[in-house]
Design an enzyme around this catalytic site. Structure first.
Site, PDB file in Angstrom:
ATOM      1  N   ARG A   1      81.002  16.705  13.974  1.00  0.00           N
ATOM      2  CA  ARG A   1      80.228  17.942  13.836  1.00  0.00           C
ATOM      3  C   ARG A   1      80.005  18.636  15.182  1.00  0.00           C
ATOM      4  O   ARG A   1      78.963  19.250  15.416  1.00  0.00           O
ATOM      5  CB  ARG A   1      78.875  17.667  13.150  1.00  0.00           C
ATOM      6  CG  ARG A   1      78.980  17.073  11.760  1.00  0.00           C
ATOM      7  CD  ARG A   1      79.660  18.022  10.777  1.00  0.00           C
ATOM      8  NE  ARG A   1      79.827  17.368   9.500  1.00  0.00           N
ATOM      9  CZ  ARG A   1      80.884  16.606   9.180  1.00  0.00           C
ATOM     10  NH1 ARG A   1      81.874  16.454  10.026  1.00  0.00           N
ATOM     11  NH2 ARG A   1      80.955  16.014   8.013  1.00  0.00           N
TER      12      ARG A   1
ATOM     13  N   SER B   1      74.035  20.351   4.141  1.00  0.00           N
ATOM     14  CA  SER B   1      73.368  19.239   4.820  1.00  0.00           C
ATOM     15  C   SER B   1      72.585  19.769   6.015  1.00  0.00           C
ATOM     16  O   SER B   1      73.169  20.339   6.932  1.00  0.00           O
ATOM     17  CB  SER B   1      74.397  18.210   5.292  1.00  0.00           C
ATOM     18  OG  SER B   1      75.100  17.669   4.195  1.00  0.00           O
TER      19      SER B   1
ATOM     20  N   GLU C   1      71.640  20.223  11.659  1.00  0.00           N
ATOM     21  CA  GLU C   1      73.024  20.671  11.701  1.00  0.00           C
ATOM     22  C   GLU C   1      73.126  22.194  11.834  1.00  0.00           C
ATOM     23  O   GLU C   1      73.957  22.681  12.600  1.00  0.00           O
ATOM     24  CB  GLU C   1      73.769  20.184  10.455  1.00  0.00           C
ATOM     25  CG  GLU C   1      75.256  20.454  10.480  1.00  0.00           C
ATOM     26  CD  GLU C   1      76.008  19.707   9.383  1.00  0.00           C
ATOM     27  OE1 GLU C   1      77.012  20.256   8.906  1.00  0.00           O
ATOM     28  OE2 GLU C   1      75.605  18.600   9.011  1.00  0.00           O
TER      29      GLU C   1
END
Length: 351
Positions: free
Chosen positions: A160, A239, A343
């Site tokens: 990520r 998420s 995130e």
């Protein structure tokens, strides 16, 4: 190129949250994107780049500067090589590769947002990450004042993360190039255990591309991870927290906390994440810390379908969302000694 003043930004995000921008520019060509960026930089005006808005948390006061919405279009498919303009809708592009019989990104079906955002976040799901298929990223380098082409290695991809995330003020992604696989209509080898179970196959097996895509879409929909304007469980950024990656020492301490809290035989999720490092599950942490599906009493709550998604139930403010996020972070830290990291990108606010 469309220019609006005091323009609402909430409708451009999947959370449907955030205040207005002083100015909003919608660019439909690479040249317009570059022109808008150069103009803002020359004037010293703060710049916010918006693609699909699926990874943004914008403060209630909005953005005092120029918001640049990238609405470029273009899909070029030649053999197994795919090039996407940054403004292309990602899930639509994935569907086209499946229809063309090309494997490599089929398990990334249903992810909201634009193609240009995928290398920034190194988007991944169900055992696939875009870093495995991206060959080059064409971007405008604000520091050099020119368009550059970065190789996969130069993008510095990790979980990520990427060079673009490391240097958020430097690059504006214009185009993304991928190298896919012609496996005779079959998917890439299935890596993710949940996907394999849903498909009724073993890890490493291949299935029909359309079957892989349909299965992933059903799995995502079951977790509220496919956008639906009528379903508030999808008014989210997917998420909200990344899965923590812990050193061996930190994981040992974490495991001890788990057993202390949940019992001597309790075992947390653990996945190899490189030498001396282990990845665990943010969703598991949130649930075991007491934040179950549907948690919350206000207009911002945890999804009723998945503990990793924080949602706007309608009428929420960004501060409502952040209050919930902070509560979750504090609760997980207190329970297990692990600090969750958001995130989505925050604009004008922070946890």
């Amino acid at each position: 190129m469309q220019v609006l003043h005091d323009a609402p930004l909430a409708p451009l995000t999947t959370f449907r949250l955030g205040g207005p921008a002083t100015r909003l520019i919608t660019a439909t060509t690479d040249a317009e994107v570059i022109e808008a960026v150069r103009e803002a930089d020359a004037a010293g005006t703060p710049l916010l780049v918006i693609g699909g808005g699926s990874n943004l948390v914008i403060g209630d006061k909005g953005f005092d500067g120029t918001a640049l919405r990238i609405a470029t279009r273009g899909v070029e498919l030649s053999g197994t090589t795919l090039e996407l303009a940054a403004g292309e809708v990602w899930t639509d592009a994935v569907a086209r590769t499946v229809e063309a019989g090309l494997a490599g990104i089929e398990c990334l079906s249903g992810i909201p947002g634009s193609a240009g955002a995928t290398p920034i976040q190194n988007v991944g799901a169900y055992g696939q990450e875009v870093s495995a298929t991206i060959t080059e990223v064409v971007a405008y380098d604000r520091t050099a004042g020119e368009t550059v082409t970065l190789t996969n290695a130069e993008c510095a991809f990790s979980y990520r993360h990427s060079r673009f995330k490391d240097e958020p003020e430097r690059y504006v992604v214009l185009r993304v190039r991928f190298e896919l696989e012609d496996a005779g209509g079959l998917s890439a080898p299935v890596k993710y255990a949940e996907t394999a179970r849903a498909l009724g196959v073993e890890a490493g097996d291949r299935v029909a591309l359309a079957t892989a895509r349909d299965t992933v879409l059903k799995l995502r929909a079951g977790k509220g991870m496919v956008l639906d304007p009528e379903d508030h469980d999808t008014w989210s950024a997917g998420s909200f927290f990344t899965n923590p990656i812990l050193t061996d020492t930190d994981f040992a301490a974490f495991r001890a906390r788990v057993r202390e809290r949940l019992g001597a035989d309790a075992e947390p999720p653990a996945y190899p994440a490189g030498e001396g490092r282990t990845k665990t599950s943010a969703a598991w942490l949130i649930d075991k810390a007491g934040f179950t599906k549907g948690y919350g009493a206000g207009p911002a709550r945890i999804s009723t379908k998945h503990t990793l998604a924080l949602t706007n139930r309608g009428g929420a403010t960004t501060e409502d969302l952040l209050a919930l996020a902070r509560e979750v972070v504090a609760g997980v830290r207190e329970a297990f000694g692990v600090t969750l990291v958001n995130e989505p990108v925050t604009v004008g606010v922070s946890l």
